[in-house]
Scaffold this active site. Sequence first.
Site, mmCIF file in Angstrom:
data_model
loop_
_atom_site.group_PDB
_atom_site.id
_atom_site.type_symbol
_atom_site.label_atom_id
_atom_site.label_comp_id
_atom_site.label_asym_id
_atom_site.label_seq_id
_atom_site.Cartn_x
_atom_site.Cartn_y
_atom_site.Cartn_z
ATOM 1 N N CYS A 160 0.831 -1.210 0.000
ATOM 2 C CA CYS A 160 0.000 0.000 0.000
ATOM 3 C C CYS A 160 0.862 1.255 0.000
ATOM 4 O O CYS A 160 0.570 2.227 -0.711
ATOM 5 C CB CYS A 160 -0.945 -0.008 1.192
ATOM 6 N N ARG A 205 4.036 3.161 13.244
ATOM 7 C CA ARG A 205 2.652 2.706 13.351
ATOM 8 C C ARG A 205 1.974 3.544 14.440
ATOM 9 O O ARG A 205 2.521 3.715 15.531
ATOM 10 C CB ARG A 205 2.598 1.221 13.713
#
Length: 482
Positions: free
Chosen positions: A292, A373
Amino acid sequence: MSLNGTYESELAFQADRRKATVEFVKIISDLWYDKSIELVLFRNQLIDKNVSEILNLHEYAGEFVQKPISIFDSVEIAQAIKTLDVPPAKLDIGKLTYEFQFEDQKHANATAFVADKLKGARKSEIINPKDVVLYGFGRIGRLLARELMTKTGKGNQLRLRAIVTRGKIDQVVLEKRASLLRNDSVHGDFSGTVVADIENSALIINGTTVNVISADAPEDIDYTAYGINDALVIDNTGAFRDADALARHLKSKGVSKVLLTAPGKGVPNIVHGVNHLEYNPDTVDIFSAASCTTNAITPVLKAIQDTFGIKHGHLETIHAYTNDQNLVDNFHNKYRRGRAAALNMVITETGAGSAVAKALPSLEGKLTSNAIRVPVPNGSLAILNLELENPTSVEGVNSIMKKYALEGHLVEQIKYELSDELVSSDIVGCSAPAIYDSKATIVRQDGKNVVLYVWYDNEYGYSHQVIRLAKYVSKVRRFTYY
């Protein structure tokens, strides 16, 4: 005119606009289901959109091209398309409407204008529909299923025929699979119907049977027993990453092509729009849709590389947490990923910097990369810090990115965002893999260093890139007018 008179005029105008939009929605549906012609508005999807959503898209379109895009003009162009004999196609009615405003004097009417613009459609080759198998049914697999079934139409392109999972398939398991497809905490409810058919081990999606097959090994499945032939297998499991492992799918009866939804080793890693034409589906059987993040940054990097040249740079991706992290603190094979995903920002590695070079060899060795993250379930941000060969300005780099988003071979990949108020939740559900934040661009005073902010829905935007590549691999791409 009195204030009350002005208000009444505004009410009347809004009523007319909404009535016109209702007519527009009907034409969109008629074109799609009768002729397999899909209308989009500057790459924004229109199928299954309501009146307010379509009017909002027209507002965005007008701001994007800095000229009003009227729903009344869109209806006129859509009606003209409906009267013509156009083969299956995907047409940007925003671009057509915008061009008609400049060229209406050259043509007798909207029908003559559209006929001239779409004359190349007559040369389109006949499309043979492709059976599709989803091998794995996680986050990406379910989004692919949603999109494939929503866009099935007359079944002229990709036909979802089967889903493969591990473990037994009983009523409880099948109902849970159906529930996960119907309901999604991030992307909302599926705009269709899903019924579990335990007797036939299938999901009935929008009235169409999709077989659910249990298998521990790809080569053990005989798809022809389910009426599936010459199929494309889209592998979403993450278990098979190299050429040898992925080739196991080709040993199954009824399979001809394989597409991996992750970076692959020993197979072409493709960012659709950037390097897909370098590989011929007639001679290549296994493809990877990369990651992605790679799909988000590569189109923007190509635009910058082709225009200004890149000496070197660093990519930092601020990425939504994923299923491979722990919900609470626990052991994990990766450093830091064992800490609670929804409570921590977690520094981790990403291979996106080096992966870009597989699609853009000119950037080999020029990019470093890292990832953080963060506690959001979806919606990510890539920050590109680039040293350029040729200087530019904020206006210069933004104008280039706007041009690439408006015309050329990357219009499906790059969305040019105009909002001053954009945040991560705003980009959830965007089909473009790269959303360029024009208001956040930074350029050093000497013009040699730029910092670009690229948002991406790491689930939905990526899934659409997978489907674009799947259509290319399956040779079912329709005539397009962008």
